[in-house]
Design a protein around this motif. Sequence first.
Motif, PDB file in Angstrom:
ATOM      1  N   ILE A 134      82.719  64.594  37.741  1.00 37.69           N
ATOM      2  CA  ILE A 134      83.349  65.545  36.817  1.00 37.69           C
ATOM      3  C   ILE A 134      84.006  66.647  37.623  1.00 37.69           C
ATOM      4  CG2 ILE A 134      82.889  67.239  35.007  1.00 37.69           C
ATOM      5  CD1 ILE A 134      80.579  65.418  34.087  1.00 37.69           C
ATOM      6  N   LEU A 135      85.233  67.014  37.250  1.00 34.30           N
ATOM      7  CA  LEU A 135      85.986  68.050  37.954  1.00 34.30           C
ATOM      8  C   LEU A 135      86.281  69.206  37.012  1.00 34.30           C
ATOM      9  CD1 LEU A 135      87.347  65.033  38.586  1.00 34.30           C
ATOM     10  CD2 LEU A 135      88.707  66.359  40.165  1.00 34.30           C
ATOM     11  N   PHE A 136      86.141  70.424  37.517  1.00 33.80           N
ATOM     12  CA  PHE A 136      86.662  71.603  36.837  1.00 33.80           C
ATOM     13  C   PHE A 136      87.923  72.016  37.599  1.00 33.80           C
ATOM     14  CE2 PHE A 136      82.240  73.245  35.316  1.00 33.80           C
ATOM     15  CZ  PHE A 136      82.150  72.151  34.474  1.00 33.80           C
ATOM     16  N   TYR A 137      89.047  72.121  36.909  1.00 35.29           N
ATOM     17  CA  TYR A 137      90.282  72.485  37.602  1.00 35.29           C
ATOM     18  C   TYR A 137      91.083  73.474  36.775  1.00 35.29           C
ATOM     19  CZ  TYR A 137      93.144  69.609  34.456  1.00 35.29           C
ATOM     20  OH  TYR A 137      93.786  69.098  33.357  1.00 35.29           O
ATOM     21  N   ARG A 138      91.912  74.245  37.471  1.00 36.93           N
ATOM     22  CA  ARG A 138      92.806  75.190  36.813  1.00 36.93           C
ATOM     23  C   ARG A 138      94.213  74.595  36.757  1.00 36.93           C
ATOM     24  NH1 ARG A 138      90.090  79.656  35.947  1.00 36.93           N
ATOM     25  NH2 ARG A 138      88.266  80.131  37.242  1.00 36.93           N
ATOM     26  N   GLY A 139      95.062  75.202  35.942  1.00 38.62           N
ATOM     27  CA  GLY A 139      96.396  74.656  35.733  1.00 38.62           C
ATOM     28  C   GLY A 139      97.162  74.459  37.017  1.00 38.62           C
ATOM     29  N   LYS A 140      97.045  75.406  37.939  1.00 49.58           N
ATOM     30  CA  LYS A 140      97.795  75.313  39.185  1.00 49.58           C
ATOM     31  C   LYS A 140      97.219  74.277  40.139  1.00 49.58           C
ATOM     32  CE  LYS A 140      95.321  79.340  40.942  1.00 49.58           C
ATOM     33  NZ  LYS A 140      94.837  79.736  39.611  1.00 49.58           N
ATOM     34  N   GLU A 141      96.039  73.736  39.797  1.00 47.76           N
ATOM     35  CA  GLU A 141      95.422  72.704  40.638  1.00 47.76           C
ATOM     36  C   GLU A 141      95.654  71.304  40.081  1.00 47.76           C
ATOM     37  OE1 GLU A 141      91.540  75.138  42.329  1.00 47.76           O
ATOM     38  OE2 GLU A 141      91.476  74.370  40.284  1.00 47.76           O
ATOM     39  N   LYS A 142      96.434  71.206  39.033  1.00 46.82           N
ATOM     40  CA  LYS A 142      96.611  69.916  38.360  1.00 46.82           C
ATOM     41  C   LYS A 142      97.189  68.861  39.289  1.00 46.82           C
ATOM     42  CE  LYS A 142      98.547  67.820  34.177  1.00 46.82           C
ATOM     43  NZ  LYS A 142      99.320  68.075  32.931  1.00 46.82           N
ATOM     44  N   HIS A 143      98.066  69.290  40.200  1.00 45.79           N
ATOM     45  CA  HIS A 143      98.692  68.324  41.104  1.00 45.79           C
ATOM     46  C   HIS A 143      97.658  67.627  41.998  1.00 45.79           C
ATOM     47  CE1 HIS A 143      98.268  71.926  43.569  1.00 45.79           C
ATOM     48  NE2 HIS A 143      98.418  71.172  44.632  1.00 45.79           N
ATOM     49  N   LEU A 144      96.516  68.293  42.221  1.00 51.30           N
ATOM     50  CA  LEU A 144      95.483  67.689  43.068  1.00 51.30           C
ATOM     51  C   LEU A 144      94.877  66.451  42.418  1.00 51.30           C
ATOM     52  CD1 LEU A 144      93.656  70.906  44.317  1.00 51.30           C
ATOM     53  CD2 LEU A 144      95.225  69.455  45.616  1.00 51.30           C
ATOM     54  N   LEU A 145      94.867  66.415  41.083  1.00 52.64           N
ATOM     55  CA  LEU A 145      94.290  65.256  40.393  1.00 52.64           C
ATOM     56  C   LEU A 145      95.051  63.986  40.732  1.00 52.64           C
ATOM     57  CD1 LEU A 145      92.879  67.579  38.920  1.00 52.64           C
ATOM     58  CD2 LEU A 145      93.182  66.320  36.778  1.00 52.64           C
ATOM     59  N   ARG A 146      96.368  64.105  40.847  1.00 51.90           N
ATOM     60  CA  ARG A 146      97.166  62.921  41.201  1.00 51.90           C
ATOM     61  C   ARG A 146      96.829  62.458  42.629  1.00 51.90           C
ATOM     62  NH1 ARG A 146      97.785  64.498  36.806  1.00 51.90           N
ATOM     63  NH2 ARG A 146      95.993  63.108  36.723  1.00 51.90           N
ATOM     64  N   THR A 147      96.591  63.428  43.524  1.00 50.64           N
ATOM     65  CA  THR A 147      96.203  63.078  44.890  1.00 50.64           C
ATOM     66  C   THR A 147      94.872  62.349  44.899  1.00 50.64           C
ATOM     67  OG1 THR A 147      97.367  65.019  45.750  1.00 50.64           O
ATOM     68  CG2 THR A 147      95.728  63.999  47.192  1.00 50.64           C
ATOM     69  N   TYR A 148      93.911  62.848  44.114  1.00 56.69           N
ATOM     70  CA  TYR A 148      92.593  62.207  44.054  1.00 56.69           C
ATOM     71  C   TYR A 148      92.703  60.781  43.498  1.00 56.69           C
ATOM     72  CZ  TYR A 148      90.930  67.049  44.532  1.00 56.69           C
ATOM     73  OH  TYR A 148      90.698  68.327  44.958  1.00 56.69           O
ATOM     74  N   GLU A 149      93.579  60.607  42.522  1.00 59.86           N
ATOM     75  CA  GLU A 149      93.750  59.266  41.949  1.00 59.86           C
ATOM     76  C   GLU A 149      94.310  58.301  42.981  1.00 59.86           C
ATOM     77  OE1 GLU A 149      94.429  59.913  37.168  1.00 59.86           O
ATOM     78  OE2 GLU A 149      96.167  60.144  38.497  1.00 59.86           O
ATOM     79  N   ARG A 150      95.272  58.784  43.772  1.00 56.35           N
ATOM     80  CA  ARG A 150      95.858  57.915  44.797  1.00 56.35           C
ATOM     81  C   ARG A 150      94.816  57.545  45.854  1.00 56.35           C
ATOM     82  NH1 ARG A 150     100.229  61.551  44.397  1.00 56.35           N
ATOM     83  NH2 ARG A 150      99.558  62.605  46.307  1.00 56.35           N
ATOM     84  N   LEU A 151      94.007  58.517  46.262  1.00 53.52           N
ATOM     85  CA  LEU A 151      93.017  58.257  47.311  1.00 53.52           C
ATOM     86  C   LEU A 151      91.913  57.315  46.844  1.00 53.52           C
ATOM     87  CD1 LEU A 151      92.624  61.762  48.986  1.00 53.52           C
ATOM     88  CD2 LEU A 151      93.444  59.680  50.071  1.00 53.52           C
ATOM     89  N   THR A 152      91.581  57.349  45.561  1.00 48.03           N
ATOM     90  CA  THR A 152      90.494  56.513  45.054  1.00 48.03           C
ATOM     91  C   THR A 152      90.985  55.258  44.341  1.00 48.03           C
ATOM     92  OG1 THR A 152      90.448  57.771  42.975  1.00 48.03           O
ATOM     93  CG2 THR A 152      89.002  58.527  44.748  1.00 48.03           C
ATOM     94  N   ASN A 153      92.318  55.156  44.195  1.00 47.49           N
ATOM     95  CA  ASN A 153      92.875  54.056  43.399  1.00 47.49           C
ATOM     96  C   ASN A 153      92.234  54.011  42.020  1.00 47.49           C
ATOM     97  OD1 ASN A 153      94.759  53.097  45.216  1.00 47.49           O
ATOM     98  ND2 ASN A 153      93.369  51.613  46.144  1.00 47.49           N
ATOM     99  N   GLY A 154      91.903  55.172  41.520  1.00 49.40           N
ATOM    100  CA  GLY A 154      91.256  55.265  40.219  1.00 49.40           C
ATOM    101  C   GLY A 154      92.061  56.114  39.258  1.00 49.40           C
TER     102      GLY A 154
END
Length: 601
Positions: free
Chosen positions: A353-373
Amino acid sequence: MSEVMTGQSFADLGLPAVVLKQLEKMNFTQPTPIQLQAIPALMEGKNVLGEAQTGTGKTAAFGLPGLSMLDANERSTQLLVVAPTRELAMQVAEAINEFANQIRGLEVTTVYGGAAFGPQIKALRGGAQVVVGTPGRLLDLLKKGVLNLSALRFAVLDEADEMLNMGFIDDIETIMKAVPKTAQRALFSATMPPVIRKLAKTFLVNEAGEQPLNIQIAAQTKAQATIRQRAWLVRGLSKMQALTRLLETLEYQRVLIFVRTRSDTMDVTEQLQASGFKASPLSGDLNQSQREQTVAQLRSGRIEILVATDVVARGLDVPEITHVVNYDLPGDSESYVHRIGRTGRAGRSGEAILFYRGKEKHLLRTYERLTNGTIENFEVPNAKELSAHRQQKLQQQIVDTVAGGNFTVLSEIIAKMQEETGLNSDQIAAALLAQQNLQRPLIVSEDPPPRKFEERSRDKRDARGDSRDGREKRSPRGRDANIEFDTYRIQVGREHGARPQDIVGAIANEGDIDSRFIGQIQLFDAHSLVELPKGMPVAVVRVLQRARVRQQQMGLELAPTEQITRRPRPPGGERPAFKGAQRRNDRPGRSQGERRSRRPQ
């Protein structure tokens, strides 16, 4: 640090023995690609332009050779690292401090906005050899003449593109102009937009006119993650409120919560314990024996929740961990992969589970690429859902108790109560529920409307509008004109040395409030008025009442109506840009009347 290894060891890179000894103690044996190329170049005295994704091991790439250049006996700033945010600055400083564990007499200090100047100035005047800071605070300290770079040997710009996105490019240029020409320089960035390349061309060319070594590292992709990943956008509730609601409603066996700093492990643990959870911190303050004991208690079930930092959780292998909560997002994406790998072990299912702020939204795409999830967005239970959960849970407890108990004696007590008081069984049951309700409300107060804290990202500028350095970098449209504000009074003013950016930083950092949702600030001699969104949670107000600005407790309270004055607003209802208005007031050579005559931009 990245797991992409090169087959070579750190001993092959020319690092001094004292640094290698600490790396061996930390079980760091093989350098990552960025380290393999950057460390030898920096050790040879070259300037470096590194283009590498977050999570490739950049901190060690500049931190290890940087430590190798220093003289611990000389009490002066010799290594300067500029980072875009307070959190990243703290993480870089913590890593460098750990790398320098074997170097006697070396001190690392972190400087950032939103915190008191006093301790930071004391550390600088005490001769800290390594300074890691955010652009705004570094610039302030330079202007005050406290930060002396005359003995600087190495200057590093970390996450340069992020600083560009946050509007710090002018501050960076000013800071770099203060760096001696003899100092070595390095710039690291995930991307290289034209402005960053221009900056590199200006400041990375050495005295001999030699161009920097340009290192480019391709991002590595991880294997498919089988762990379910969910993300909550921080809004409406504080992160602690959201965390306690999740833990109360989740079906978990063991939970590992990641925070950024050692002090955060204590703060979060104390609040969880106060809410009735079996939680314990896992921090660097524990020796090996205490750490092993804590992990053993987690395995046995005496502890169900661990609150930890990345460093101490490295290598933690407890199959019973069913959930990993990223209370604070990591400073690099590689650490995210390591974090979520603590769950879903031994063939079991797991959830991150992640808590993120609006300006951190771009990091979610990075995490998806790294985990292929895929990362699913979700909402934490609202007040109505939490109330229903508590009522259902209590109902089931009552059913289970009735099914397994003998109530002959208790029934006699109830009958006696009815006879002596005239109360019926429904009234007695309701009174007992009222006692239960005092301990944990069965009907939770309604949440504030999400709109009042909602992070809006209609365009890139809005999404980047907050600077956790405590310095505003936004246009007048960075704040939604539809937000409703209350005006609060704080017991901090001009006579305490407070500036609006100090107040913004304290409220944003301590209250977990995006600075775009902090309205007008008016400074007076002994107090200030600040606009904050209507419907703020009581817990947030209490935190801000205890928070300090310039070592003065804020004592936040709603301002009396007669004290509230409104500044004129431009057409269209938009609020004036805060930073612009403040800077005009700070400019020398203008009378008070001249300042008043100017309309906010």
